[in-house]
Design an enzyme around this catalytic site. Structure first.
Site, PDB file in Angstrom:
ATOM      1  N   GLY A 163     -17.887  26.607 -18.877  1.00  0.00           N
ATOM      2  CA  GLY A 163     -18.779  27.479 -19.788  1.00  0.00           C
ATOM      3  C   GLY A 163     -18.196  29.258 -19.467  1.00  0.00           C
ATOM      4  N   GLY A 186     -17.653  22.684 -17.874  1.00  0.00           N
ATOM      5  CA  GLY A 186     -18.078  22.326 -19.528  1.00  0.00           C
ATOM      6  C   GLY A 186     -17.116  21.761 -20.258  1.00  0.00           C
ATOM      7  N   GLU A 214     -18.340  23.586  -9.488  1.00  0.00           N
ATOM      8  CA  GLU A 214     -19.619  24.358  -9.719  1.00  0.00           C
ATOM      9  C   GLU A 214     -20.152  24.930  -8.186  1.00  0.00           C
ATOM     10  OE1 GLU A 214     -19.135  22.521 -13.410  1.00  0.00           O
ATOM     11  OE2 GLU A 214     -19.259  21.649 -11.312  1.00  0.00           O
ATOM     12  N   ASP A 239     -22.897  19.944 -13.542  1.00  0.00           N
ATOM     13  CA  ASP A 239     -23.662  19.759 -14.467  1.00  0.00           C
ATOM     14  C   ASP A 239     -22.893  19.007 -15.853  1.00  0.00           C
ATOM     15  OD1 ASP A 239     -22.219  21.864 -15.278  1.00  0.00           O
ATOM     16  OD2 ASP A 239     -23.960  22.864 -16.168  1.00  0.00           O
TER      17      ASP A 239
END
Length: 356
Positions: A68, A116, A139, A147
């Site tokens: 992301g 992502g 992360e 995630d």
């Protein structure tokens, strides 16, 4: 075509729908507009009988997607984080759609594929790595937990490999990505153009596009390089099976294995809160019944991280100032309590993802 849609190129190549993540200067990192464009296109193509299969690639030579747009998340978090919460909601729903997509979804994970980028590729039905692939869920290095469904992939990797990767933020080469269940096939990068040319022909008249895609990919695949993690399973499984992060670090430091000591140093350098939350999340993800249930859990965790200190600080350290010297709060594992971790996992009244 507006500027947001231009960041995702969508076109037909015979009976194959081609999706190209198109921010090469930003390593194709995902914006909210890209997530929205991907979802809209995939929804349209699912109902389009002309489309026999979907192929996802990244523009440029460096990677499919680095994750992301964490710089944008950093800036948004400092002003309340409403935009990032909306991004998480739409991104995780996209991940779930990809996992249940009714047509073959071929993801070419060439080059850097992280965070992502894993979410838009590793839940697909056909996942390809090359000799240039670097796959990771890093992360904890920026103060959040894995995630985009990554905690489910990590939780179901063989033994404790996923725990090692999640806590240390280590990367996988192509062999490791195959070993850990993040990929299915190894295709050398030089053969990718031929594969992309062959897919429209092979699916054009085949009665079953799934079988045609599988055969075409198999015809271009080669044996993968060795998985480096396979030779390290003994110390990884022994050390990461411990019940707490403190005990895991203690076992790593006292194992007498140089690679284990390096792993301990990596864990200790990451956000203490994120590391402890990640361990709890991975252990719970092993028992959750579906990807949707895991995404619901990740939504709670990511939003709690958005409201805390470490995500903003981690991105500042790694991306904004690049001093690689994050000042985590709390600063040590011992200061992170069970109650602190429980807050990350707790249901969010009036703000649940609700996929499961």
């Amino acid at each position: 075509m507006n500027a947001e849609v231009a960041e995702v190129q969508a076109f037909l190549d015979g009976g194959v729908g081609r999706l190209v993540l198109n921010r090469p200067r930003a390593l194709n990192s995902l914006t909210h507009g890209m997530v929205t464009a991907l979802r809209a296109t995939l929804d349209d193509w699912a109902a389009d009988d002309r489309i026999r299969a979907v192929v996802l690639t990244g523009a440029g030579e460096r990677g499919l997607c680095a994750g992301g747009d964490i710089r944008a998340m950093h800036d948004d978090a400092k002003t309340g984080g409403a935009g990032t919460r909306a991004f998480f909601r739409d991104e995780y729903r996209l991940n779930a759609l990809i996992a249940r997509y009714p047509k073959p979804y071929v993801a070419v994970m060439d080059g850097i594929t992280m965070g992502g980028g894993v979410g838009v590729s590793a839940h697909g039905s056909v996942r390809i790595v090359t000799e240039r692939s670097t796959v990771a869920m890093p992360e904890t290095r920026i103060g959040i937990a894995p995630d985009v469904g990554g905690s489910r992939l990590l939780a179901h990797a063989p033994g404790e490999l996923g725990t090692h990767l999640g806590l240390s933020a280590a990367s996988m080469g192509p062999g490791d990505a195959l070993l850990c269940g993040f990929a299915d096939h190894f295709v050398p990068s030089r053969r990718i153009p031929d594969l992309l040319d062959a897919l429209p022909r092979s699916t054009a008249t085949a009665p079953d596009s799934t079988t045609a895609v599988a055969a075409t990919v198999a015809a271009h695949a080669e044996p993968a390089p060795p998985a480096a993690l396979a030779a390290q399973r003994a110390w990884i499984d022994a050390c990461y099976a411990a019940d707490t992060v403190e005990e895991i670090v203690d076992r790593l430091l006292n194992s007498g294995v140089p690679e284990a000591k390096e792993a301990a140093e990596a864990v200790l350098a990451n956000s203490p809160t994120a590391v402890k939350t990640t361990l709890a999340a991975l252990r719970r993800a092993r028992t959750l019944p579906s990807l949707e249930a895991v995404l619901d859990q990740e939504y709670r965790i990511s939003n709690a991280a958005l409201e805390g200190h470490d995500m903003v600080e981690g991105v500042r350290s790694q991306v904004i100032d690049k001093d690689r010297n994050p000042r985590w709060k709390p600063g040590t594992l011992a200061e992170v309590t069970e109650a602190d971790v429980a807050r990350f996992l707790a249901p969010r009244e009036g703000d649940e993802l609700g996929l499961a």
